[in-house]
Scaffold this motif. Structure first.
Motif, mmCIF file in Angstrom:
data_model
loop_
_atom_site.group_PDB
_atom_site.id
_atom_site.type_symbol
_atom_site.label_atom_id
_atom_site.label_comp_id
_atom_site.label_asym_id
_atom_site.label_seq_id
_atom_site.Cartn_x
_atom_site.Cartn_y
_atom_site.Cartn_z
ATOM 1 N N CYS A 1 -9.886 -3.839 2.895
ATOM 2 C CA CYS A 1 -10.865 -3.644 1.794
ATOM 3 C C CYS A 1 -10.452 -4.870 0.907
ATOM 4 N N GLU B 1 -6.764 -0.032 3.419
ATOM 5 C CA GLU B 1 -6.790 -0.933 2.142
ATOM 6 C C GLU B 1 -6.605 -2.288 2.215
ATOM 7 N N VAL C 1 0.944 -1.252 -0.157
ATOM 8 C CA VAL C 1 0.103 0.259 -0.144
ATOM 9 C C VAL C 1 1.048 1.409 -0.002
ATOM 10 N N ARG D 1 -1.942 -0.658 -4.071
ATOM 11 C CA ARG D 1 -3.076 0.222 -3.530
ATOM 12 C C ARG D 1 -2.613 1.369 -3.251
#
Length: 438
Positions: free
Chosen positions: A83, A80, A35, A73
């Motif tokens: 998700c 994130e 991320v 992401r």
């Protein structure tokens, strides 16, 4: 079987990666994730962003080579990750344990929010040779002095190196996202050094092989020789986890001179276990000494720009700008000048280093700055730093100075260390900012 997410942070490799290996061993689909978190990348040195971009590209290639991939992401790391767990039906998240205040807070939040949605979180070693907390002195929660830590560290049984996964598979329909270049576009602060080292696991392993073959045997004799540049230059590779500290240490011990160099990895572990116990190391004195710091923005700016009038200090500061790296002896000298001679707060120095260093590790950077400033783990907090003696001893012929301070290229002999004493001092080089107390 439900997929497992492997959340990469600063462990950007496939070899000897316990969190990744454990996920692969379970036989479930593995979803490697990185991320790009603006809370981190917006404040990171541009040199580290460039290295990170190359490391992510290499990691994605290595994962694809065994059938997997790397999902990129952008956003809050915890959000994130959860998700993606929801999108893929993942039941576990694996990651490498880390020690900074940011990493500790992120891990605690991830565990809390993952538990609320029925996702397990498992942390694994991999950032250090010996994980913080494995070595604890009698009557304390961490070692405060290096020498007893080194004895315990060297005697400790290190974990075994784990193999890279031979086969991975992403769940159907998972998109890897854009390129690292796109994800990191515009991130970072500070200057991009023109002579910085390229990043990534492949480059890191090439450097390690060259170091073990050609440099390690002379490390003990030459590591403080500034002109020889006889250090490994692996600090950024270790900071980003493109090299496994355990694998690197084991490999070095098989070569002549390896034990002396491996002692530096123990210093790295020492600072990490201190930071784990004292996560405020970047902002608070580890050992308050009631030092009266000065405010002098002009002197601070001269130090940052390598215009202090002290050649050995200026050479180090200019190497930092040019390479995103500074020789460890030069770091100590530059830090001593700022804190011991100018009496400016170590936090100013640590922040400047952090804005330019490609390695830029919080535990090492702040731990070393506090050591020099006398507020850290040094058992002799009032030690003297005679900078001219350091210059003559560790850059005897002035080659390091001439390499980085162009105004002094024509000087030789004693004049290179103290140009203000030369019969004809260079007109384009400043006099020292302060009396060096010779």
């Amino acid at each position: 079987m439900r997929p497992i997410i492997v959340l990469f942070t600063r462990d950007l490799r496939v070899r000897d990666h316990p969190a990744l290996a454990a996920a692969a061993d379970r036989g479930a689909p593995v979803v490697p994730l990185f991320v790009v978190d603006p809370a981190i990348t917006s404040r990171a040195a541009r040199n580290r962003i460039a290295y990170l971009c190359e490391a992510l590209a290499g990691l994605r290639g290595a994962l694809r080579a065994v059938g997997g991939g790397l999902v990129l992401r952008c956003g809050d790391t915890v959000r994130e990750a959860l998700c993606l767990a929801h999108e893929t039906g993942a039941g576990r998240i694996h990651l490498s344990a880390d020690v900074s205040a940011l990493a500790a807070a992120r891990s605690a939040r991830l565990r809390r929010e993952a538990a609320a949605v029925g996702v397990e979180v498992a942390e694994f070693p991999g950032v250090t040779v010996v994980a913080p907390g494995e070595l604890v002195p009698a009557g304390g929660d961490h070692y405060k002095v290096f020498t007893p830590f080194w004895r315990a560290w060297e005697a400790h049984r290190w974990r075994d190196v784990v193999a890279a996964p031979r086969l991975l598979s992403l769940p159907t329909g998972v998109s890897e996202g854009g390129t690292p270049e796109d994800a990191l576009k515009g991130a970072g602060v500070g200057e991009l050094s023109p002579s910085r080292q390229p990043g990534g696991e492949q480059e890191a392993r090439r450097r390690l092989s060259a170091w073990l073959s050609n440099g390690c045997s002379s490390y003990e004799r030459l590591h403080d020789d500034l002109a020889a540049a006889a250090t490994s230059r692996l600090s950024a590779d270790l900071r980003f986890g493109c090299l496994s500290p355990v694998e690197t240490a084991r490999a070095a011990l098989e070569h002549p001179g390896g034990r002396s160099w491996v002692r530096q990895l123990a210093w790295r572990d020492f600072h990490h276990q201190v930071t784990a116990a004292f996560p405020g190391i970047a902002v608070r004195d580890y050992r308050p000494r009631d030092v009266r710091w000065r405010d002098d923005e002009d002197a601070l700016e001269a130090w940052r720009g390598g215009r202090t009038g002290v050649p050995i200090v200026d050479a180090g500061m200019r190497q930092l700008v040019a390479e995103g790296f500074m020789h460890n002896r030069a770091r100590m000298i530059a830090a001593a000048f700022l804190t011991r001679h100018l009496r400016l707060h170590w936090r100013h120095g640590a922040a400047h280093f952090h804005a330019l260093l490609t390695d830029g590790d919080v535990a090492d950077n702040c731990g070393n700055w506090q050591w020099v400033a006398g507020t850290g783990n040094d058992t002799r907090p009032n030690r003297r730093f005679n900078l001219l003696r350091q210059s003559r001893r560790f850059d005897r012929d002035g080659d390091y100075i001439r390499r980085h301070v162009a105004e002094l290229a024509g000087l030789s002999g004693p004049d290179i260390h103290a140009p203000w004493r030369a019969r004809t001092p260079p007109v384009d080089y400043p006099i020292p900012l302060t009396d060096l107390g010779e």
